[in-house]
Write an enzyme that holds these catalytic residues in place. Structure first.
Site, PDB file in Angstrom:
ATOM      1  N   CYS A  74       0.857  -1.180   0.000  1.00 36.93           N
ATOM      2  CA  CYS A  74       0.000   0.000   0.000  1.00 36.93           C
ATOM      3  C   CYS A  74       0.899   1.237   0.000  1.00 36.93           C
ATOM      4  CB  CYS A  74      -0.902  -0.012   1.224  1.00 36.93           C
ATOM      5  SG  CYS A  74      -1.946   1.445   1.316  1.00 36.93           S
ATOM      6  N   CYS A 199      -5.151   6.092  -4.142  1.00 42.18           N
ATOM      7  CA  CYS A 199      -4.453   4.808  -4.057  1.00 42.18           C
ATOM      8  C   CYS A 199      -3.012   5.049  -4.545  1.00 42.18           C
ATOM      9  CB  CYS A 199      -5.162   3.774  -4.927  1.00 42.18           C
ATOM     10  SG  CYS A 199      -4.327   2.182  -4.888  1.00 42.18           S
TER      11      CYS A 199
HETATM   12  N1  LIG Z   1      -5.945  -2.543  -1.829  1.00 38.79           N
HETATM   13  C1  LIG Z   1      -4.663  -2.922  -2.264  1.00 38.79           C
HETATM   14  C2  LIG Z   1      -3.499  -2.461  -1.543  1.00 38.79           C
HETATM   15  C3  LIG Z   1      -3.637  -1.078  -1.069  1.00 38.79           C
HETATM   16  C4  LIG Z   1      -3.403  -0.047  -2.107  1.00 38.79           C
HETATM   17  C5  LIG Z   1      -3.317   1.254  -1.416  1.00 38.79           C
HETATM   18  N2  LIG Z   1      -4.458   1.928  -1.037  1.00 38.79           N
HETATM   19  C6  LIG Z   1      -2.236   2.134  -1.963  1.00 38.79           C
HETATM   20  O1  LIG Z   1      -2.185   3.299  -1.567  1.00 38.79           O
HETATM   21  O2  LIG Z   1      -1.380   1.662  -2.694  1.00 38.79           O
HETATM   22  C7  LIG Z   1      -4.549  -4.413  -2.493  1.00 38.79           C
HETATM   23  O3  LIG Z   1      -4.269  -5.217  -1.589  1.00 38.79           O
HETATM   24  O4  LIG Z   1      -4.694  -4.776  -3.620  1.00 38.79           O
END
Ligand SMILES: N[C@@H](CCC[C@H](N)C(=O)O)C(=O)O
Length: 260
Positions: A74, A199
């Site tokens: 993340c 994200c």
């Molecule tokens: N939800 C994702 C990982 C998290 C992504 C995140 N919010 C970021 O900032 O990169 C997953 O497990 O696929």
């Protein structure tokens, strides 16, 4: 059992952070994590992270998605955990820490609210029709979309995440509109199973996909706007490999608290 927690947000991607440096992480209660992340019955967050000690690094990051399951990398969480590590006195201006996708270097501003986080090098970009598929620590689908402001990201993102190709392992689905000076990005996140305000691994993937799409090489800086604020991405691209990748943006403490 009382749990002390800190709530952080990075461009609106929000996380519960727990200091676990005094004891090793064992017996993870995934349903408790899901409950704490719940926006009606818990603290409310897109994910939860534990900070633990590591003998070779300043600390180790353990990231769980809001559904309670162990996540992949993340990026915004990585920036928030660096701010948290500074708050805890584990680091000062720079750090090398360990995450699920390997070691990360980061530097943090004097006031502790802006973090430049180095992300993994990327050398594989695939195509699914017109969309780009790549892994920046987490798996991402990147599609160009006009009038993104009025686009139904939840429905369309969910349809892609649960289609026959991606349903088993899941994927994060990013839509991007090129606004000239900047990219506007909206993301449906796996593990949250909803659109989030930002994200980090997603906008990193978008900047890379757009560099490839536009046949750009060299040192590339990209300004990105997401629902929760502004993020900057920098990297070198020689046409094959993305190196020296930095995800730069805000990481702020919202509040701290205790749950029984
Ligand atoms: N939800 C994702 C990982 C998290 C992504 C995140 N919010 C970021 O900032 O990169 C997953 O497990 O696929």
């Amino acid at each position: 059992m009382k749990i002390n927690f800190f709530k952080y947000q990075g461009a609106g991607n929000d996380f519960i952070l727990i200091d676990h440096t005094m004891s090793p992480l064992e017996n993870i209660d995934n349903s408790l994590i899901e409950q704490l992340c719940h926006r009606r019955f818990g603290v409310g967050a897109d994910g939860l992270m534990f900070v633990t000690k590591h003998k070779d690094y300043d600390f180790e990051m353990h990231y769980f998605n809001a559904d309670g399951n162990l996540g992949s990398m993340c990026g915004n969480g990585g920036r928030c955990i660096v701010a948290f590590a500074k708050h805890l006195g584990l680091i000062e201006k720079e750090t090398n820490f360990l995450a699920v996708d390997g070691p990360h270097y980061a530097r943090i501003s004097e006031n502790g609210e802006w973090v430049d986080l180095q992300m993994i090098d990327v050398n594989i970009i695939n195509k699914d029709n017109e969309a780009y598929i790549l892994n920046t620590g987490s798996p991402h689908y990147v599609a160009l979309q006009s009038d993104l402001k009025n686009f139904d990201v939840f429905t369309e993102g969910k349809n892609i995440r649960y289609n026959n190709i991606y349903s088993e392992k899941g994927i994060n689905v990013n839509f991007v509109e090129d606004k000239g000076d900047y990219l506007f990005v909206r993301t449906y996140e796996r593990g949250v199973e909803d659109e989030t305000y930002a994200c980090g691994t997603g906008v990193t993937a978008v900047a890379m996909a757009m560099a490839k799409h536009k046949n750009q090489t060299g040192h590339i800086k990209t300004d990105i706007k997401v629902l929760g604020g502004d993020i900057k991405i920098e990297f070198d691209y020689d046409g094959n490999v993305f190196t020296n990748v930095f995800l730069c943006g805000p990481a702020k403490l919202v509040f701290e608290g205790e749950v029984e």
